[in-house]
Write a protein that holds these residues in place. Sequence first.
Motif, PDB file in Angstrom:
ATOM      1  N   ALA A 181     -39.054 -17.874  16.109  1.00  0.00           N
ATOM      2  CA  ALA A 181     -39.546 -17.881  14.732  1.00  0.00           C
ATOM      3  C   ALA A 181     -40.803 -18.734  14.556  1.00  0.00           C
ATOM      4  O   ALA A 181     -41.198 -19.473  15.450  1.00  0.00           O
ATOM      5  N   GLY A 192     -38.328 -22.804  10.564  1.00  0.00           N
ATOM      6  CA  GLY A 192     -37.001 -22.543  10.002  1.00  0.00           C
ATOM      7  C   GLY A 192     -36.329 -23.825   9.553  1.00  0.00           C
ATOM      8  O   GLY A 192     -36.835 -24.933   9.775  1.00  0.00           O
ATOM      9  N   GLY A 250     -37.683 -12.572   8.434  1.00  0.00           N
ATOM     10  CA  GLY A 250     -36.949 -13.681   9.063  1.00  0.00           C
ATOM     11  C   GLY A 250     -35.477 -13.366   9.222  1.00  0.00           C
ATOM     12  O   GLY A 250     -35.021 -12.265   8.921  1.00  0.00           O
ATOM     13  N   ASP A 276     -34.732 -18.724   8.929  1.00  0.00           N
ATOM     14  CA  ASP A 276     -36.076 -18.840   9.507  1.00  0.00           C
ATOM     15  C   ASP A 276     -37.064 -17.826   8.965  1.00  0.00           C
ATOM     16  O   ASP A 276     -36.689 -16.799   8.415  1.00  0.00           O
ATOM     17  N   GLU A 277     -38.333 -18.181   9.089  1.00  0.00           N
ATOM     18  CA  GLU A 277     -39.424 -17.256   8.804  1.00  0.00           C
ATOM     19  C   GLU A 277     -39.921 -16.809  10.160  1.00  0.00           C
ATOM     20  O   GLU A 277     -40.366 -17.632  10.957  1.00  0.00           O
ATOM     21  N   GLY A 278     -39.820 -15.545  10.420  1.00  0.00           N
ATOM     22  CA  GLY A 278     -40.238 -15.095  11.745  1.00  0.00           C
ATOM     23  C   GLY A 278     -40.252 -13.587  11.824  1.00  0.00           C
ATOM     24  O   GLY A 278     -40.254 -12.902  10.798  1.00  0.00           O
TER      25      GLY A 278
END
Lengths: 146, 444
Positions: A64, A67, A137, A84-86
Amino acid sequence: MVEVNKEEKEIILKFTLQGLDFETAGEASGKIKRVLQQLGVGSDVIRRIAISAYEGEMNVIIHAVRGVMQAVISPVCTSITLDDEGPGIGDIELAMREGYSTAPDYVREMGFGAGMGLPNMMRCTDKFEIQSKLGVGTKIRMIIFH
Amino acid sequence: MNEYFHSVRLIADRCKGCVICAKRCPMEAIRIRGGKAQITESRCIDCGECIRRCPNHAKTVVTDDLKNLADYRFNIALPAPTLYAQFGITTRIDEILFGLTQLGFDKVFEVARGAEIVSLAIKDYLKRPGIKRPVISSACPAVVRLIQIKFPELIDYLVPIDAPVEVAARVMRAKASREQNLNPEDIGIWFITPCPAKMTSVKQPLGSEKSNITGAIGISRIYGELFKLLQGGLTADTRRHSSWIGVNWAVAGGESSAVGMENMNRLVVHGIHSVSDVLEQIALGRLNGIDYVETLACAGGCIGGPLTVQNRFVAEYNLQQRARKMQQEDIAIGRKPLQEYKESELGVNERRAIEPRPIMRLDEDICKAMYKVEVMEKMLQQLPGLDCGSCGSPTCKALAEDIAQGVASETDCVFKLRERVRDLAQEMKALAEKMPPSLDKDSS
């Protein structure tokens, strides 16, 4: 960051994780493990929590952008959430298969990303939920009863 | 639980209350109180790190002495292979063994022989199906205690076989009572030890009800006398029985090569801090491909023990040379290392489970423990994080824990104290500047 919720008698540990920050990798789950030891939770339970937290932490760092991991410890259970941002996971069923990994080669060379993370997390926890959206995410929620 | 016996002690007169030992202790077991080091016994694993580090030689080990031999009718010395490494190759092993008999022992039996028995037994154990891997060596008692306290989840990974010295003692007690026609209790069996951890194991056995060893005598304690004897040159022959395989156990890596792990996935870890780090990794399931982990508390292995005399690198060189020569000699005369052992030598029936010792917990009651964690975390955020040790606790984290436990206070921290003094001084200054209106000429 640590908070204690007095009404509910629980300890909240919150960590922000940065993608590809291998230097601090493992610190958050190490901290969770130490607190559980200080609380006197059984060693087998601690082990399961520590492994799932570690795998979760590593997943964010490997895949990610950034997160947040949060552990809520109560006298009866520990719940861990990862948000998470991913890139997200396209096919969750496939990702849950042992040995399946999308980790790039350089990550594998470091000994991570063997495709055991998610299956390990599921095996170690009593409740396991995963939601993911491609390009947005992944959210994971795990509960382990003490 | 019985009172825990420790061999590591403090000589209070010599202690200057510096924090060197406290900061090096892998268990954070030492606090400085009243200007002297204080060991929290439940946390101490007798690794001897504090003995090694103390610049004032204020840490000592309670070991037995040659005068204790008088209490027994028949005395057997069990020299650790590390003893051989204290001398150069020109001093032969049979001379060292004979030297021990000159110090008052009736018989000598090499712990290296016990190591050969254990090596064969571990080899068999590794073939068993279903054992948990990586298998962790249990030969170093300090490591076993570290696992009991910090990594109880790894207890099942430990080799369930006695340490070589225990096996050697069992073999000799049975043999001597048979041959000498003596009660087993009349026989004194003395381990010539490189470390305090093994001394503790005599009183506080790991994995068995009672140790077969009567006592332990530190190598440093008899070295002087033995050295003098050996200088004189000894001619009598006390034949060595052990091969290079057992002798090599004294050095890190010797155990796994004795077990025949060359072609398997093995890891040799020595130095207690490194051992702790690697155990952490094993607990996280990160060493899954590994079959065997040889773990030793002292850097370099037993030759680095705090009760040795020789520099550990010199000792390692001595031992390497010695083992190579032994191997050549044995091949020349066609003598082979031990090939088989008896189950009875391992004392399987006497073994009991190694119990966890969870002393990390802050309180028996989880709710109280949670409260203490909260206090500790809050405190930790306020402390400077310099880990200077001036407060008598090894780190700020340890001080925060001590405060949460009610055995220390915030102002034990010199920085916190200064802050308080400064605030107080400012308050006093402010007060001093205040004049009663009757005298205050400036305000009108």
